[in-house]
Design a protein around this motif. Structure first.
Motif, PDB file in Angstrom:
ATOM      1  N   GLN A 148      35.448  19.589  54.319  1.00  0.00           N
ATOM      2  CA  GLN A 148      37.030  18.945  54.249  1.00  0.00           C
ATOM      3  C   GLN A 148      37.243  18.204  53.295  1.00  0.00           C
ATOM      4  O   GLN A 148      38.665  18.362  52.742  1.00  0.00           O
ATOM      5  CB  GLN A 148      37.404  18.222  55.790  1.00  0.00           C
ATOM      6  N   SER A 149      36.358  17.355  52.851  1.00  0.00           N
ATOM      7  CA  SER A 149      36.791  16.522  51.480  1.00  0.00           C
ATOM      8  C   SER A 149      36.818  17.397  50.357  1.00  0.00           C
ATOM      9  O   SER A 149      37.418  16.893  49.213  1.00  0.00           O
ATOM     10  CB  SER A 149      35.317  15.474  51.449  1.00  0.00           C
ATOM     11  N   ALA A 150      36.127  18.479  50.375  1.00  0.00           N
ATOM     12  CA  ALA A 150      36.081  19.457  48.921  1.00  0.00           C
ATOM     13  C   ALA A 150      37.237  20.404  49.442  1.00  0.00           C
ATOM     14  O   ALA A 150      37.534  21.203  48.399  1.00  0.00           O
ATOM     15  CB  ALA A 150      34.951  20.369  49.253  1.00  0.00           C
ATOM     16  N   GLY A 151      38.295  20.116  50.301  1.00  0.00           N
ATOM     17  CA  GLY A 151      39.439  20.860  50.236  1.00  0.00           C
ATOM     18  C   GLY A 151      39.082  22.275  51.017  1.00  0.00           C
ATOM     19  O   GLY A 151      40.194  23.278  50.711  1.00  0.00           O
ATOM     20  N   LEU A 152      38.215  22.434  51.896  1.00  0.00           N
ATOM     21  CA  LEU A 152      37.678  23.667  52.248  1.00  0.00           C
ATOM     22  C   LEU A 152      38.039  23.760  53.688  1.00  0.00           C
ATOM     23  O   LEU A 152      37.862  22.766  54.566  1.00  0.00           O
ATOM     24  CB  LEU A 152      36.282  23.968  52.068  1.00  0.00           C
ATOM     25  N   ASP A 153      38.375  25.026  54.514  1.00  0.00           N
ATOM     26  CA  ASP A 153      38.750  25.238  55.806  1.00  0.00           C
ATOM     27  C   ASP A 153      37.341  25.604  56.353  1.00  0.00           C
ATOM     28  O   ASP A 153      36.868  26.353  56.206  1.00  0.00           O
ATOM     29  CB  ASP A 153      39.702  26.269  55.881  1.00  0.00           C
ATOM     30  N   VAL A 154      36.609  24.431  57.480  1.00  0.00           N
ATOM     31  CA  VAL A 154      35.495  24.804  58.094  1.00  0.00           C
ATOM     32  C   VAL A 154      35.453  26.143  58.793  1.00  0.00           C
ATOM     33  O   VAL A 154      34.465  26.686  58.669  1.00  0.00           O
ATOM     34  CB  VAL A 154      35.204  23.512  58.856  1.00  0.00           C
ATOM     35  N   LYS A 155      36.554  26.100  59.435  1.00  0.00           N
ATOM     36  CA  LYS A 155      36.638  27.571  60.305  1.00  0.00           C
ATOM     37  C   LYS A 155      36.592  28.663  59.539  1.00  0.00           C
ATOM     38  O   LYS A 155      35.824  29.789  59.629  1.00  0.00           O
ATOM     39  CB  LYS A 155      37.803  27.519  61.117  1.00  0.00           C
ATOM     40  N   VAL A 156      37.071  28.803  58.337  1.00  0.00           N
ATOM     41  CA  VAL A 156      37.328  30.036  57.507  1.00  0.00           C
ATOM     42  C   VAL A 156      35.677  30.194  56.797  1.00  0.00           C
ATOM     43  O   VAL A 156      35.365  31.281  56.782  1.00  0.00           O
ATOM     44  CB  VAL A 156      38.286  29.746  56.476  1.00  0.00           C
ATOM     45  N   ILE A 157      35.112  28.946  56.304  1.00  0.00           N
ATOM     46  CA  ILE A 157      33.900  29.081  55.752  1.00  0.00           C
ATOM     47  C   ILE A 157      32.663  29.656  56.694  1.00  0.00           C
ATOM     48  O   ILE A 157      32.175  30.435  56.538  1.00  0.00           O
ATOM     49  CB  ILE A 157      33.350  27.664  55.501  1.00  0.00           C
ATOM     50  N   ALA A 158      32.767  28.996  58.198  1.00  0.00           N
ATOM     51  CA  ALA A 158      31.959  29.404  58.969  1.00  0.00           C
ATOM     52  C   ALA A 158      32.229  30.867  59.452  1.00  0.00           C
ATOM     53  O   ALA A 158      31.285  31.662  59.615  1.00  0.00           O
ATOM     54  CB  ALA A 158      31.948  28.613  60.390  1.00  0.00           C
ATOM     55  N   LEU A 159      33.245  31.207  59.442  1.00  0.00           N
ATOM     56  CA  LEU A 159      33.831  32.876  59.763  1.00  0.00           C
ATOM     57  C   LEU A 159      33.007  33.824  58.700  1.00  0.00           C
ATOM     58  O   LEU A 159      32.633  34.679  59.035  1.00  0.00           O
ATOM     59  CB  LEU A 159      35.168  32.989  60.239  1.00  0.00           C
ATOM     60  N   ARG A 160      33.502  33.346  57.614  1.00  0.00           N
ATOM     61  CA  ARG A 160      33.005  34.117  56.440  1.00  0.00           C
ATOM     62  C   ARG A 160      31.549  34.261  56.403  1.00  0.00           C
ATOM     63  O   ARG A 160      31.087  35.314  56.200  1.00  0.00           O
ATOM     64  CB  ARG A 160      33.620  33.830  55.217  1.00  0.00           C
ATOM     65  N   ALA A 161      30.886  33.045  56.496  1.00  0.00           N
ATOM     66  CA  ALA A 161      29.469  33.143  56.417  1.00  0.00           C
ATOM     67  C   ALA A 161      28.857  34.071  57.415  1.00  0.00           C
ATOM     68  O   ALA A 161      27.868  34.684  57.441  1.00  0.00           O
ATOM     69  CB  ALA A 161      28.989  31.661  56.496  1.00  0.00           C
ATOM     70  N   LEU A 162      29.267  33.931  58.811  1.00  0.00           N
ATOM     71  CA  LEU A 162      28.793  34.786  59.931  1.00  0.00           C
ATOM     72  C   LEU A 162      29.042  36.080  59.822  1.00  0.00           C
ATOM     73  O   LEU A 162      27.948  37.200  59.746  1.00  0.00           O
ATOM     74  CB  LEU A 162      29.869  34.245  61.194  1.00  0.00           C
ATOM     75  N   LEU A 163      30.204  36.640  59.398  1.00  0.00           N
ATOM     76  CA  LEU A 163      30.501  37.875  58.719  1.00  0.00           C
ATOM     77  C   LEU A 163      29.766  38.499  57.667  1.00  0.00           C
ATOM     78  O   LEU A 163      29.145  39.624  57.756  1.00  0.00           O
ATOM     79  CB  LEU A 163      31.978  38.056  58.609  1.00  0.00           C
ATOM     80  N   ALA A 164      29.523  37.674  56.485  1.00  0.00           N
ATOM     81  CA  ALA A 164      28.444  37.960  55.555  1.00  0.00           C
ATOM     82  C   ALA A 164      27.143  38.313  56.158  1.00  0.00           C
ATOM     83  O   ALA A 164      26.299  39.024  55.499  1.00  0.00           O
ATOM     84  CB  ALA A 164      28.679  36.986  54.544  1.00  0.00           C
ATOM     85  N   GLY A 165      26.491  37.151  56.955  1.00  0.00           N
ATOM     86  CA  GLY A 165      25.320  37.513  57.546  1.00  0.00           C
ATOM     87  C   GLY A 165      25.360  38.629  58.291  1.00  0.00           C
ATOM     88  O   GLY A 165      24.140  39.388  58.143  1.00  0.00           O
ATOM     89  N   ILE A 166      26.244  38.964  59.203  1.00  0.00           N
ATOM     90  CA  ILE A 166      25.962  40.268  59.915  1.00  0.00           C
ATOM     91  C   ILE A 166      26.071  41.395  59.374  1.00  0.00           C
ATOM     92  O   ILE A 166      25.372  42.278  59.394  1.00  0.00           O
ATOM     93  CB  ILE A 166      27.031  40.300  61.227  1.00  0.00           C
ATOM     94  N   CYS A 167      27.018  41.509  58.298  1.00  0.00           N
ATOM     95  CA  CYS A 167      27.263  42.604  57.521  1.00  0.00           C
ATOM     96  C   CYS A 167      25.921  42.970  56.726  1.00  0.00           C
ATOM     97  O   CYS A 167      25.430  43.983  56.452  1.00  0.00           O
ATOM     98  CB  CYS A 167      28.443  42.659  56.519  1.00  0.00           C
ATOM     99  N   PHE A 168      25.322  41.961  55.764  1.00  0.00           N
ATOM    100  CA  PHE A 168      24.052  42.048  55.184  1.00  0.00           C
ATOM    101  C   PHE A 168      22.874  42.489  55.880  1.00  0.00           C
ATOM    102  O   PHE A 168      22.260  43.445  55.561  1.00  0.00           O
ATOM    103  CB  PHE A 168      23.825  40.723  54.515  1.00  0.00           C
ATOM    104  N   HIS A 169      22.739  41.941  57.115  1.00  0.00           N
ATOM    105  CA  HIS A 169      21.592  42.132  58.020  1.00  0.00           C
ATOM    106  C   HIS A 169      21.745  43.535  58.567  1.00  0.00           C
ATOM    107  O   HIS A 169      20.746  44.358  58.721  1.00  0.00           O
ATOM    108  CB  HIS A 169      21.304  41.220  58.982  1.00  0.00           C
ATOM    109  N   ALA A 170      23.071  44.064  59.027  1.00  0.00           N
ATOM    110  CA  ALA A 170      23.395  45.394  59.494  1.00  0.00           C
ATOM    111  C   ALA A 170      23.116  46.376  58.456  1.00  0.00           C
ATOM    112  O   ALA A 170      22.574  47.472  58.669  1.00  0.00           O
ATOM    113  CB  ALA A 170      24.759  45.397  59.882  1.00  0.00           C
ATOM    114  N   TYR A 171      23.212  46.256  57.091  1.00  0.00           N
ATOM    115  CA  TYR A 171      23.128  47.002  56.066  1.00  0.00           C
ATOM    116  C   TYR A 171      21.849  47.205  55.699  1.00  0.00           C
ATOM    117  O   TYR A 171      21.090  48.185  55.460  1.00  0.00           O
ATOM    118  CB  TYR A 171      23.740  46.470  54.681  1.00  0.00           C
ATOM    119  N   GLN A 172      20.875  46.063  55.965  1.00  0.00           N
ATOM    120  CA  GLN A 172      19.513  46.191  55.684  1.00  0.00           C
ATOM    121  C   GLN A 172      18.820  46.706  56.751  1.00  0.00           C
ATOM    122  O   GLN A 172      17.923  47.881  56.658  1.00  0.00           O
ATOM    123  CB  GLN A 172      18.850  44.901  55.526  1.00  0.00           C
ATOM    124  N   GLN A 173      19.302  46.732  58.141  1.00  0.00           N
ATOM    125  CA  GLN A 173      18.713  47.353  59.134  1.00  0.00           C
ATOM    126  C   GLN A 173      18.938  48.820  59.247  1.00  0.00           C
ATOM    127  O   GLN A 173      17.961  49.427  59.601  1.00  0.00           O
ATOM    128  CB  GLN A 173      19.457  46.600  60.520  1.00  0.00           C
TER     129      GLN A 173
END
Length: 256
Positions: A162-187
């Motif tokens: 938050q001090s860096a001006g970032l939205d925590v929920k957006v960061i968490a959601l994008r990180a989750l989606l990126a992790g799911i997509c990357f693992h799904a691609y590899q799997q």
């Protein structure tokens, strides 16, 4: 997949875990180097460099597995190396850190593939391709998590974001989606590998790289010169030629 019953969970012995540990180490390093390269140069350029995977595959297969490539396979590597060199010379975002990080990811990922093949030759029935990759991923998480928390743990706190001006929920959601997509691609990649020949899989991988490069150029509006595009095209054509050469090599000779 194990908890849902989509795939049978393996019975893993301590000796198998010790054998898989080196694979997890190079898998972790491969992902680290790839992300380091993506942070230094354009996405399209990183994937152009990663088109050199067949070169490292042939080299490591010869050194580790004793598979000596025929002259046609070696010749097919020339346009790959030449295309990457040509693209590198005219890449606007080029820097050595990004270049060598991508090259290091090629080396580590192909080391993982070659070592995986060597492990699978031992015919451990409970460790098929999907289970092997799943165990590698879990071990990689435990290897990387302490290092990540040590160096950047404070950056994961909501207060810091938050001090860096970032939205925590957006960061968490994008990180989750990126992790799911990357693992799904590899799997899915490992699942496809079980159902088709390695040559068909490598051709599909080449098509995937073309899609990633074109999509990243359009999405990020990356500046591409004609010579840069030519070098990328030559490298990708070389990957396709390598796949076809391997296919000809793998065809059994017909009895006369």
């Amino acid at each position: 997949m194990w908890s849902t019953g989509l795939h049978k969970s393996p019975r893993v012995t301590s000796s198998q875990l010790l054998a898989v540990l080196p694979l997890a180490c190079v898998h972790t390093m491969g992902n680290l180097f790839t992300n380091m390269s993506l942070g230094k140069v354009a996405v399209s350029f990183t994937h152009t460099i990663k088109a050199m995977e067949p070169f490292f595959s042939v080299l490591l297969s010869a050194l580790v597995l004793g598979e000596v490539p025929n002259p046609w396979v070696v010749a097919s590597l020339a346009p790959i190396v030449g295309g990457v060199a040509l693209a590198s010379l005219t890449e606007a975002s080029f820097n050595w850190a990004g270049f060598w990080s991508a090259m290091a990811s090629n080396l580590t990922f192909q080391s993982r593939n070659v070592l995986s093949k060597k492990l699978m030759v031992k015919k451990e029935e409970s460790l098929d391709n999907i289970n092997l990759f799943s165990i590698i991923t879990i071990m990689s998480f435990f290897l990387l998590a302490p290092v990540t928390l040590f160096f950047e743990g404070v950056k994961f706190t909501p207060a810091y974001l938050q001090s860096a001006g970032l939205d925590v929920k957006v960061i968490a959601l994008r990180a989750l989606l990126a992790g799911i997509c990357f693992h799904a691609y590899q799997q899915v990649s490992y699942m496809i590998l079980q159902r088709v020949s390695p040559v068909t899989h490598s051709v599909g991988n080449c098509v995937k790289r073309v899609v990633v490069i074109v999509a990243s150029v359009l999405f990020f509006r990356t500046a591409v010169t004609p010579i840069n595009a030519l070098g990328t095209s030559i490298a990708l054509a070389g990957v396709f030629g390598y796949s076809q050469t391997k296919q000809l090599k793998s065809k059994p000779k017909k009895a006369e």
